[in-house]
Motif scaffolding. Structure first.
Motif, PDB file in Angstrom:
ATOM      1  N   ASP A 179       2.261  -1.990  -5.329  1.00  6.48           N
ATOM      2  CA  ASP A 179       1.936  -0.728  -4.677  1.00  6.48           C
ATOM      3  C   ASP A 179       3.153   0.179  -4.805  1.00  6.48           C
ATOM      4  N   ASN A 180       3.003   1.303  -5.505  1.00  5.68           N
ATOM      5  CA  ASN A 180       4.107   2.244  -5.652  1.00  5.68           C
ATOM      6  C   ASN A 180       4.148   3.190  -4.475  1.00  5.68           C
ATOM      7  N   ARG A 181       5.339   3.681  -4.178  1.00  4.91           N
ATOM      8  CA  ARG A 181       5.546   4.563  -3.040  1.00  4.91           C
ATOM      9  C   ARG A 181       4.878   5.907  -3.291  1.00  4.91           C
ATOM     10  N   GLU A 182       4.038   6.308  -2.365  1.00  2.00           N
ATOM     11  CA  GLU A 182       3.351   7.597  -2.444  1.00  2.00           C
ATOM     12  C   GLU A 182       3.888   8.551  -1.385  1.00  2.00           C
ATOM     13  N   GLU A 183       4.658   8.030  -0.449  1.00  2.00           N
ATOM     14  CA  GLU A 183       5.153   8.809   0.682  1.00  2.00           C
ATOM     15  C   GLU A 183       6.210   9.807   0.214  1.00  2.00           C
ATOM     16  N   SER A 184       6.143  11.009   0.730  1.00  2.00           N
ATOM     17  CA  SER A 184       7.128  12.016   0.347  1.00  2.00           C
ATOM     18  C   SER A 184       8.446  11.769   1.082  1.00  2.00           C
ATOM     19  N   ARG A 185       9.518  12.302   0.500  1.00  2.00           N
ATOM     20  CA  ARG A 185      10.835  12.120   1.097  1.00  2.00           C
ATOM     21  C   ARG A 185      10.960  12.932   2.373  1.00  2.00           C
ATOM     22  N   LYS A 188       7.390  18.899  -3.675  1.00  2.00           N
ATOM     23  CA  LYS A 188       5.993  18.887  -4.094  1.00  2.00           C
ATOM     24  C   LYS A 188       5.883  18.541  -5.568  1.00  2.00           C
ATOM     25  N   LYS A 189       6.855  18.969  -6.361  1.00  2.00           N
ATOM     26  CA  LYS A 189       6.832  18.694  -7.793  1.00  2.00           C
ATOM     27  C   LYS A 189       7.256  17.260  -8.101  1.00  2.00           C
ATOM     28  N   GLN A 190       8.030  16.635  -7.223  1.00  2.00           N
ATOM     29  CA  GLN A 190       8.596  15.319  -7.496  1.00  2.00           C
ATOM     30  C   GLN A 190       7.978  14.243  -6.613  1.00  2.00           C
ATOM     31  N   HIS A 191       6.637  14.181  -6.545  1.00  2.00           N
ATOM     32  CA  HIS A 191       6.009  13.145  -5.726  1.00  2.00           C
ATOM     33  C   HIS A 191       6.245  11.766  -6.319  1.00  2.00           C
ATOM     34  N   ARG A 192       6.226  11.674  -7.635  1.00  2.00           N
ATOM     35  CA  ARG A 192       6.466  10.394  -8.294  1.00  2.00           C
ATOM     36  C   ARG A 192       7.918  10.320  -8.731  1.00  2.00           C
ATOM     37  N   LEU A 193       8.410   9.126  -8.867  1.00  2.00           N
ATOM     38  CA  LEU A 193       9.765   8.936  -9.345  1.00  2.00           C
ATOM     39  C   LEU A 193       9.858   9.340 -10.805  1.00  2.00           C
ATOM     40  N   LYS A 194      11.036   9.747 -11.227  1.00  2.00           N
ATOM     41  CA  LYS A 194      11.224  10.119 -12.617  1.00  2.00           C
ATOM     42  C   LYS A 194      11.182   8.877 -13.482  1.00  2.00           C
ATOM     43  N   GLY A 195      10.719   9.041 -14.705  1.00  2.00           N
ATOM     44  CA  GLY A 195      10.695   7.937 -15.649  1.00  2.00           C
ATOM     45  C   GLY A 195       9.474   7.060 -15.458  1.00  2.00           C
ATOM     46  N   LYS A 196       9.552   5.870 -16.046  1.00  3.69           N
ATOM     47  CA  LYS A 196       8.427   4.946 -15.981  1.00  3.69           C
ATOM     48  C   LYS A 196       8.480   4.143 -14.690  1.00  3.69           C
ATOM     49  N   GLN A 197       7.309   3.826 -14.170  1.00  2.00           N
ATOM     50  CA  GLN A 197       7.234   3.053 -12.941  1.00  2.00           C
ATOM     51  C   GLN A 197       6.642   1.684 -13.219  1.00  2.00           C
ATOM     52  N   SER A 198       7.163   0.697 -12.525  1.00  2.00           N
ATOM     53  CA  SER A 198       6.592  -0.633 -12.607  1.00  2.00           C
ATOM     54  C   SER A 198       5.305  -0.655 -11.803  1.00  2.00           C
ATOM     55  N   GLU A 199       4.252  -1.166 -12.412  1.00  2.00           N
ATOM     56  CA  GLU A 199       2.974  -1.241 -11.720  1.00  2.00           C
ATOM     57  C   GLU A 199       2.463  -2.665 -11.601  1.00  2.00           C
ATOM     58  N   VAL A 200       2.937  -3.554 -12.485  1.00  2.00           N
ATOM     59  CA  VAL A 200       2.472  -4.941 -12.476  1.00  2.00           C
ATOM     60  C   VAL A 200       3.672  -5.859 -12.622  1.00  2.00           C
ATOM     61  N   LEU A 201       3.699  -6.909 -11.826  1.00  2.00           N
ATOM     62  CA  LEU A 201       4.710  -7.948 -11.938  1.00  2.00           C
ATOM     63  C   LEU A 201       4.061  -9.141 -12.620  1.00  2.00           C
ATOM     64  N   LEU A 202       4.629  -9.563 -13.738  1.00  2.00           N
ATOM     65  CA  LEU A 202       4.095 -10.689 -14.497  1.00  2.00           C
ATOM     66  C   LEU A 202       5.042 -11.869 -14.327  1.00  2.00           C
ATOM     67  N   ILE A 203       4.492 -12.989 -13.828  1.00  6.76           N
ATOM     68  CA  ILE A 203       5.282 -14.204 -13.622  1.00  6.76           C
ATOM     69  C   ILE A 203       4.752 -15.261 -14.567  1.00  6.76           C
ATOM     70  N   VAL A 204       5.643 -15.849 -15.362  1.00  6.43           N
ATOM     71  CA  VAL A 204       5.248 -16.867 -16.341  1.00  6.43           C
ATOM     72  C   VAL A 204       6.059 -18.127 -16.065  1.00  6.43           C
TER      73      VAL A 204
END
Length: 154
Positions: free
Chosen positions: A36-42, A110-126
Motif C-alpha cells: 500500500d503506497n502512501r496517498e496522504e498529503s504532507r 497538489k502537484k506532488q501527491h505521489r513521490l518522485k521517481g518509481k514506486q515499489s508496488e509489489v514485494l517479491l519473496i523467493v
C-alpha cells in the motif's frame, strides 16, 4: 536462502516469476505481496519531532523588514509616528509573506501527491537453495527489480 525484491506492478514481474519457475523454484517458494503506497498529503506545519525542510517564513521575514523600514520612514509624517507605523508595517509584511508562502506550498503539494521517481508496488519473496541464489538474483535484476536483498539462513 531468501531473496527479497521490490517491483512496480508491471508485466516484468510476471515474466520474472515465470522464469523463476523455469529455473526450478516451486510456486510454493515464491511470494508476491502487494504494498500500500502512501496517498496522504504532507502536513504544512512542522512539529517538534518532525520537519519536512520547508520554511514558511523565508519570504515573510524579508517582507516584514522591508515593510517596517518603508512604513517607519513614512510614519515621520503621520499621526502615530514612526515606531507604531514601523510595527504595523512589520506585522503586515510578515502576514503577506506568510500568505504568499502558504499559497506556494499548497500549490506545490497538489502537484506532488505521489513521490518522485518509481514506486515499489509489489514485494517479491523467493526462497531457494544457496546454489540457485546467484541465478535467482540475476533473473530478478534482469526483470527490472527496483531493489534486492538476500538473507542467508544458517
Amino acid at each position: 536462502m531468501q531473496l527479497f525484491s521490490t517491483y512496480e506492478n508491471h508485466i516484468y514481474l510476471e515474466i520474472a516469476i515465470l522464469n523463476l519457475e523455469k529455473v526450478g523454484i516451486k510456486k510454493e517458494n515464491i511470494y508476491a505481496v502487494p504494498l500500500d503506497n502512501r496517498e496522504e498529503s504532507r502536513k504544512i506545519f512542522d512539529t517538534l519531532h518532525r520537519s519536512d525542510g520547508i520554511s514558511l517564513i523565508d519570504i515573510a521575514m524579508p517582507l516584514a523588514t522591508a515593510f517596517a523600514v518603508i512604513t517607519a520612514s513614512i510614519g515621520f509624517e503621520l499621526k502615530w509616528g514612526p515606531i507604531y507605523w514601523g510595527l504595523i508595517g512589520a506585522v503586515s509584511g510578515f502576514i503577506i509573506g506568510l500568505l504568499i508562502r502558504l499559497f506556494m506550498v499548497l500549490l506545490s503539494n497538489k502537484k506532488q501527491h505521489r513521490l518522485k521517481g518509481k514506486q515499489s508496488e509489489v514485494l517479491l519473496i523467493v526462497e531457494c537453495d544457496e546454489t540457485k541464489g546467484e541465478v535467482v538474483e540475476k533473473i530478478l535484476w534482469e526483470h527490472f527489480a527496483l531493489g534486492l536483498a538476500k538473507v542467508i539462513k544458517n
